[in-house]
Design an enzyme around this catalytic site. Structure first.
Site, PDB file in Angstrom:
ATOM      1  N   ARG A   1      33.386  49.640  46.380  1.00 12.67           N
ATOM      2  CA  ARG A   1      33.892  50.177  45.106  1.00 12.67           C
ATOM      3  C   ARG A   1      34.106  51.676  45.313  1.00 12.67           C
ATOM      4  O   ARG A   1      33.140  52.408  45.573  1.00 12.67           O
ATOM      5  CB  ARG A   1      32.909  49.933  43.961  1.00 12.67           C
TER       6      ARG A   1
ATOM      7  N   ARG B   1      32.051  35.807  37.125  1.00 16.29           N
ATOM      8  CA  ARG B   1      32.097  36.740  38.260  1.00 16.29           C
ATOM      9  C   ARG B   1      31.262  36.177  39.416  1.00 16.29           C
ATOM     10  O   ARG B   1      31.646  36.273  40.571  1.00 16.29           O
ATOM     11  CB  ARG B   1      31.568  38.141  37.862  1.00 16.29           C
TER      12      ARG B   1
ATOM     13  N   HIS C   1      41.445  45.815  40.612  1.00 17.80           N
ATOM     14  CA  HIS C   1      40.113  45.200  40.514  1.00 17.80           C
ATOM     15  C   HIS C   1      40.298  43.693  40.744  1.00 17.80           C
ATOM     16  O   HIS C   1      40.142  42.874  39.841  1.00 17.80           O
ATOM     17  CB  HIS C   1      39.520  45.489  39.131  1.00 17.80           C
TER      18      HIS C   1
ATOM     19  N   CYS D   1      36.784  42.716  30.608  1.00 16.54           N
ATOM     20  CA  CYS D   1      36.057  42.702  31.882  1.00 16.54           C
ATOM     21  C   CYS D   1      34.622  43.197  31.710  1.00 16.54           C
ATOM     22  O   CYS D   1      33.768  42.893  32.531  1.00 16.54           O
ATOM     23  CB  CYS D   1      36.798  43.538  32.919  1.00 16.54           C
TER      24      CYS D   1
ATOM     25  N   ASP E   1      40.528  46.475  27.888  1.00 16.78           N
ATOM     26  CA  ASP E   1      39.573  47.164  28.778  1.00 16.78           C
ATOM     27  C   ASP E   1      39.353  48.553  28.175  1.00 16.78           C
ATOM     28  O   ASP E   1      40.067  48.966  27.250  1.00 16.78           O
ATOM     29  CB  ASP E   1      40.160  47.239  30.201  1.00 16.78           C
TER      30      ASP E   1
ATOM     31  N   GLN F   1      37.645  40.883  39.751  1.00 16.58           N
ATOM     32  CA  GLN F   1      37.582  40.657  38.306  1.00 16.58           C
ATOM     33  C   GLN F   1      38.631  39.633  37.882  1.00 16.58           C
ATOM     34  O   GLN F   1      38.362  38.722  37.092  1.00 16.58           O
ATOM     35  CB  GLN F   1      37.835  41.991  37.583  1.00 16.58           C
TER      36      GLN F   1
HETATM   37  N1   CP Z   1      33.598  44.273  35.111  1.00 17.89           N
HETATM   38  C1   CP Z   1      32.951  44.977  36.069  1.00 17.89           C
HETATM   39  O1   CP Z   1      33.431  45.165  37.179  1.00 17.89           O
HETATM   40  O2   CP Z   1      31.737  45.441  35.673  1.00 17.89           O
HETATM   41  P1   CP Z   1      30.777  46.398  36.497  1.00 17.89           P
HETATM   42  O3   CP Z   1      31.373  47.783  36.477  1.00 17.89           O
HETATM   43  O4   CP Z   1      29.470  46.333  35.752  1.00 17.89           O
HETATM   44  O5   CP Z   1      30.671  45.892  37.902  1.00 17.89           O
HETATM   45  N1  NVA Z   2      38.871  50.119  34.078  1.00 19.81           N
HETATM   46  C1  NVA Z   2      37.438  50.200  34.144  1.00 19.81           C
HETATM   47  C2  NVA Z   2      36.873  48.888  34.589  1.00 19.81           C
HETATM   48  C3  NVA Z   2      35.383  48.830  34.699  1.00 19.81           C
HETATM   49  C4  NVA Z   2      34.878  47.515  35.224  1.00 19.81           C
HETATM   50  C5  NVA Z   2      37.046  51.321  35.086  1.00 19.81           C
HETATM   51  O1  NVA Z   2      37.714  51.499  36.120  1.00 19.81           O
HETATM   52  O2  NVA Z   2      36.099  52.038  34.790  1.00 19.81           O
END
Ligand code: CP
Ligand code: NVA
Length: 306
Positions: A102, A292, A129, A264, A224, A132
């Site tokens: 990440r 997930r 992502h 998400c 989101d 997701q």
């Molecule tokens: N939806 C998602 O990726 O959540 P987290 O940031 O908690 O991993």
């Molecule tokens: N769009 C959000 C998703 C979090 C899971 C972010 O990037 O923070």
């Protein structure tokens, strides 16, 4: 040749099989069956940003599949002291069977993948992502039983989640309308790619500034956060610009009566979605979050040779 999952389009040809596998693995797990095809395999997980769902679901997925996961924060790694991502990739590849990453920057994920000899999985970056969206599509298949002929309305920021959803919807042949304020559209190349794929699969991809147009007769309403990780400096402006795009009871009245609400998570209740909508009987956000876990398992089995 090792395979990576950086963009959802990387698994374009196998996406429906991965979703089927995730649904199958969920059934197996409900029956309490032990299934450990990744025994003795290890997964390194580098998280530059916070995570609840992605981190826990990957870690539990590896354990349940008989393997092991290591959570790594760049703060505690030599990466945080200037060791290059290339060398990190080379070294980790000597120990583990796959790397989850990440990152703030999609270029870093691509660089890690280029220099790793094991599969690299994008656990969210500024661009996409993909994991997701595998879980989201699995959830839609479970709840609606098909993709073709469905309309998904995404109301909010043209961000990483929106990008992967556009591409994923196009791949499975589901119509997607994305409504966002002027200036928050997804990148033009992503929209073009999604439209190109949609042309082949017969899906309709529409970008609009009108949330009602997007939600009208929708089967799925998705939103989101307005302020993604890394966008905090723009918080005030974004909250102002996105206010007319809140998913609330007035807006979802335009959707089909049996629409499902998806997010998400984490949700910023009272901003992009109201409590009435996220806590309503139409909301499937916690099934989506559970999925997930099953989706990560299907992704790991798809990418890690075993
Ligand atoms: N939806 C998602 O990726 O959540 P987290 O940031 O908690 O991993
Ligand atoms: N769009 C959000 C998703 C979090 C899971 C972010 O990037 O923070």
């Amino acid at each position: 040749m090792k395979r990576d999952l950086i963009s959802i389009t990387d698994v374009r040809a196998d996406l429906l099989d991965i979703i089927d596998m995730a649904i199958f693995l969920k059934k197996k797990s409900r029956l309490g069956e032990v299934f450990e095809p990744l025994k003795n395999k290890s997964l390194a997980m580098i998280f530059e940003k916070p995570s609840t769902r992605t981190r826990v679901s990957f870690e539990v997925a590896m354990t349940q599949l008989g393997g092991h996961a290591l959570y790594l924060s760049p703060r505690d790694m030599q990466l945080g002291r200037g060791e290059t991502i290339e060398d990190t990739a080379r070294v980790l590849s000597r120990y583990v069977d796959a790397i989850v990453y990440r990152a703030y920057d999609n270029k870093m994920v691509r660089k890690l993948a280029e220099h790793a000899t094991v599969p690299v999985i994008n656990a969210l970056d500024d661009r996409e992502h993909p994991c997701q969206i595998v879980a989201d599509l699995m959830t839609i298949m479970e709840k609606k039983g098909r993709f073709r002929g469905l309309k998904l309305a995404y109301v909010g920021d043209g961000n990483n989640v929106a990008n992967s959803l556009l591409l994923g919807s196009a791949i499975v042949g589901m119509d997607m309308y994305l409504a966002c304020p002027d200036g928050y559209e997804p990148p033009v190349e992503v929209v073009k790619r999604a439209k190109d794929i949609a042309e082949e699969t017969g899906a309709e991809i529409v970008i609009t500034h009108d949330p009602v147009e997007a939600v009208r007769d929708a089967d799925v309403v998705y939103t989101d956060v307005w302020v993604s990780m890394g966008d905090e400096a723009e918080k005030e402006r974004r909250e102002r610009d996105f206010a007319p795009y809140q998913v609330n009871e007035d807006l979802v009245k335009h959707a089909k009566p049996h629409y499902i609400f998806m997010h998400c998570l984490p949700a910023h209740r009272g901003y992009e979605v109201t409590d009435e909508v996220i806590d309503s009987k139409n909301s499937v956000v916690f099934d989506e979050a559970e999925n997930r876990l099953h989706a990560q398992k299907a992704i790991l089995l798809h990418l890690i040779p075993h």
